[in-house]
Design an enzyme around this catalytic site. Structure first.
Site, short mmCIF file in Angstrom:
data_model
loop_
_atom_site.label_atom_id
_atom_site.label_comp_id
_atom_site.label_asym_id
_atom_site.label_seq_id
_atom_site.Cartn_x
_atom_site.Cartn_y
_atom_site.Cartn_z
N ASP A 521 0.85 -1.19 0.00
CA ASP A 521 0.00 0.00 0.00
C ASP A 521 0.88 1.24 0.00
OD1 ASP A 521 0.63 0.68 2.84
OD2 ASP A 521 -0.36 -1.25 3.19
N GLU A 601 23.00 -22.34 -17.46
CA GLU A 601 22.01 -21.48 -16.79
C GLU A 601 22.70 -20.24 -16.19
OE1 GLU A 601 18.61 -24.56 -15.11
OE2 GLU A 601 20.61 -24.62 -14.22
#
Ligand code: GLA
Length: 712
Positions: A521, A601
């Site tokens: 928020d 990777e």
């Protein structure tokens, strides 16, 4: 510009007008808010004798004047208005009637700081303050309005007068005449936050609330009111978002004459705040307007939040690429293992290593130790000082996970201070993840946390802290605070700790978290410039969470990580490039064990981190557009504010045999400019009006494409 003329308050910017009128009896009417207008919108009001609508006594024999149908800025009980009130004041004798009358106002430039609460700051904002006095108790209601660009920030304070009052409800309300509006809200659950929902408000009423003591995964404290034909690219909309991290209430309802009232503010039905020689300062409400659709609304809102609300660090790390060890190790680690992970993170190009849960007390699972914020030397095999020194010597910054508002019953803190936990005497407390909640309304608790965390930051030489909050409040009883005040005083206590730490450590980056995005928020963003978006790290699901959140918050505030496959929440295996591309819609990081990656990777991740660092300025300072959001695919675009540089990210979520093409129309570019798009060149007008064919290869499932677009 803000004017006051013939009882009319008009706040106008290039983007909106907000108009109120002091009526003949001193009450404040809400006349209009929306696209800019010139003139007096009280021309829209009609006065007729309406059956069963009472009139104020001052109106004498005039039965045509009633607060039952007039649009109000301040709506209370006992004034003849039978709609749901925004403000409910309980008088000393229990009466719920309250009448606020205009007393004075002032117009000035530059927002004023609100001590102890998050607030918007803008030196050049035009501001209005209106004071009203309540007839019976002489309580004073102060309303503030700060206008800048497309945003209006409202504030509200209630100060007790001669007599004691209890504020039972204090929401910002807004009445809209002849409403044909939809309300958009963002609900969800743990691992699925901020799903956008939309409904037309007709005679039915919509109420959305959190009574969890926190914003919650279940319901965000932001709402969009828009015309029923508003889309991403067209139509009027206003976003309402509270600068608050606690319980809240929103409602929207339509009255008998088609006027819609919507209201939003702090507190649930558990809130009730008694005031005697005292003042209650309510959290601010941000309202942002657009007449050009939801896409433009979120661009404007994000800019305002970034420029005027969200915390900026003095120095230190902004949007660092971090590696967090949670999904890499969970509770199973020691100091040497962490060092290996941190060194490998450094090799991959990360800026920061974050040690998550399990480093303190005697915590090896979630049954114990919250509250004991000192390291578990036995487990680490070294002191925190040594671990921190060795990690930083390896050339990577160090950060720690904490959950300061919580307490485990199995902790030294609980053994010393059981009364610091919120619990109802005589009743066993509700446990959440086995833990209890500390009473943040108690200054002894917040003082203890200030000192403990300050020491930890200094001793651990922390550049970063992940501030978690893993359960909600159930037991509203404190040893020092009246139950009705807890929802509010708890959050004030929390903010006081953030304020203290941010002042003491202006370079420290605190990332908010609540089981992922359970307390995402504007209140938190004021103190913690980024927040972990969700505990769901699956790229395919995360698109929904990112897109939903992007209606309200700047995307660079989304903590967003690449995790291992199969994904730990959904068990889905998606390509590394897809996981990484989705993580780029936010503040990028890794949530995996880099020592377990193959050389192939590692090399991809190294390149991806370099790519993110190059794109980060566009993600951080640019504008974000949602171009496509369907079960089949998600596609978005971030564009630099000078419109010269952009990146498009698209993911195919559902594969089909003999697939259709995907076309999107780009936004935010310069129609007249020419752009290089991958190895092709297109005009801005072509990209924005005719569109762009997403260059999927259709050769793998869950495929992503990332396209850099640069002005020539
Ligand atoms: C919460 C957070 C996770 C992790 C765990 C640790 O669920 O959202 O990221 O920190 O707590 O317990």
């Amino acid at each position: 510009m803000i004017t006051y003329d013939s009882d009319l308050f008009t706040i106008t910017t290039d983007s909106f007008t907000y108009q109120m009128k002091k009526d003949a009896y001193g009450r404040l009417l809400h006349l209009y808010h929306g696209s800019p207008i010139a003139g007096d919108a009280s021309a829209l009001l009609s006065y007729r004798d309406r059956g069963f609508s009472g009139s104020p006594y001052e109106a004498g024999t005039d039965r045509t004047y009633s607060y039952d149908y007039l649009p109000l800025e301040v709506s209370t009980a006992g004034e003849g208005d039978f709609r749901t009130p925004g403000i409910v004041i309980e008088q000393e004798d229990g009466t719920l009637s309250a009448a606020f009358r205009y007393e004075s106002h002032r117009i000035y430039t530059g927002t004023e700081a609100v001590r102890g609460l998050p607030h918007a700051s803008a030196d050049d904002a035009e501001c209005l303050e209106i004071k009203l006095t309540e007839e019976l108790s002489k309580a004073e209601l102060t309303l503030t309005y700060a206008a800048k660009g497309s945003s209006l920030v409202r504030g509200m304070r209630i100060k007790a007068g001669d007599r004691k009052i209890t504020v039972r409800k204090a929401l910002y309300s807004m009445d809209t005449l002849a409403s044909d509006h939809d309300v958009i809200w963002f609900d969800g659950r743990h691992c699925s936050e901020r799903n956008m929902k939309r409904d037309h408000i007709d005679t039915s009423a919509l109420t959305c609330t959190s009574r969890r003591g926190a914003t919650s995964h279940q319901m965000n404290n932001s709402f969009i009111i828009c015309a029923s034909d508003t889309t991403e690219t067209h139509g009027e909309a206003v976003l309402l978002s509270l600068l608050w991290s606690g319980s809240f209430t929103f409602f929207a309802e339509k009255d008998q004459y088609g006027t819609m009232r919507c209201a939003l503010g702090a507190g649930s039905e558990f809130f009730s705040y008694d005031l005697e020689n005292d003042e209650l300062v309510l959290p601010q409400l941000l309202m942002t307007y657009s007449a050009e659709g939801l896409g433009d609304l979120s661009v404007k809102n994000s800019r305002f939040v970034s420029d005027h609300i969200r915390r900026k660090l003095r120095g230190g790390l902004t949007n660092p690429v971090l590696l967090n060890n949670w999904e890499a190790t969970y509770f199973d680690f020691n100091g040497e293992k962490l060092l290996q992970i941190a060194k490998e993170a450094k090799n991959l190009g990360c800026d920061l290593f974050v040690l998550d849960d399990g480093w303190f007390g005697h915590r090896n699972d979630d049954l114990s130790s919250l509250g004991d914020w000192y390291e578990n030397r036995e487990k680490l095999g070294m002191s925190l000082d040594e671990l921190s020194a060795r990690i930083t010597e390896a050339g990577i910054a160090f950060g720690l996970w904490v959950e300061p508002e919580m307490i485990s019953e199995d902790s030294d803190l609980y053994r010393a201070h059981p009364e610091w936990a919120l619990a109802v005497p005589g009743k066993a407390p509700v446990r959440g993840r086995y833990q209890l909640v500390l009473d943040m309304s108690n200054p002894e608790v917040t003082d203890y946390l200030k000192k403990t965390l300050d020491d930890l930051i200094t001793r651990g030489r922390l550049s970063y802290m992940k501030w978690d909050y893993n359960r909600f409040i159930t037991d509203f009883h404190s040893s020092v605070t009246l139950p009705g005040r807890i929802e509010y005083d708890y959050i004030r206590g929390l903010y006081s700790v953030f304020e203290y730490l941010n002042e003491r450590h202006p370079d420290l980056l605190i990332e908010g978290c609540s089981g992922g995005g359970g307390r995402f928020d504007l209140g938190l963003l004021y103190y913690t410039p980024q927040s972990w978006l969700s505990d769901d790290t699956d790229a395919i699901e995360r698109i929904d969470i990112e897109f939903g959140s992007s209606y309200i918050y700047p995307v660079s505030s989304f903590g967003s990580h690449v995790s291992a496959v199969p994904n730990h929440q959904t068990h889905r295996t998606s390509p590394l490039f897809t996981r990484s591309s989705v993580a780029m819609i936010g503040s990028y990081g890794l949530e995996l064990d880099p020592t377990k990656l193959s050389e192939g990777e590692k090399s991809v991740i190294r390149d991806e981190i370099k790519a993110y660092k190059e794109l980060c300025p566009i993600i951080k300072d640019g504008d974000f557009y949602r171009l496509m959001h369907t079960p089949d695919a998600g596609c978005c675009l971030a564009v630099s504010q000078d419109r010269k540089d952009a990146v498009l990210i698209a993911v195919r979520r559902l594969s089909h045999g003999n697939p259709k093409d995907f076309h999107v129309r780009l936004r935010g570019l310069d129609e007249k400019a020419m752009y290089s798009v991958g190895d092709k060149v297109f005009s801005g007008s072509m990209l924005m009006n005719a569109g762009f064919l997403l260059p999927f290869t259709y050769s793998e499932d869950l495929e992503a494409v990332r396209v850099r677009i640069k002005a020539l």
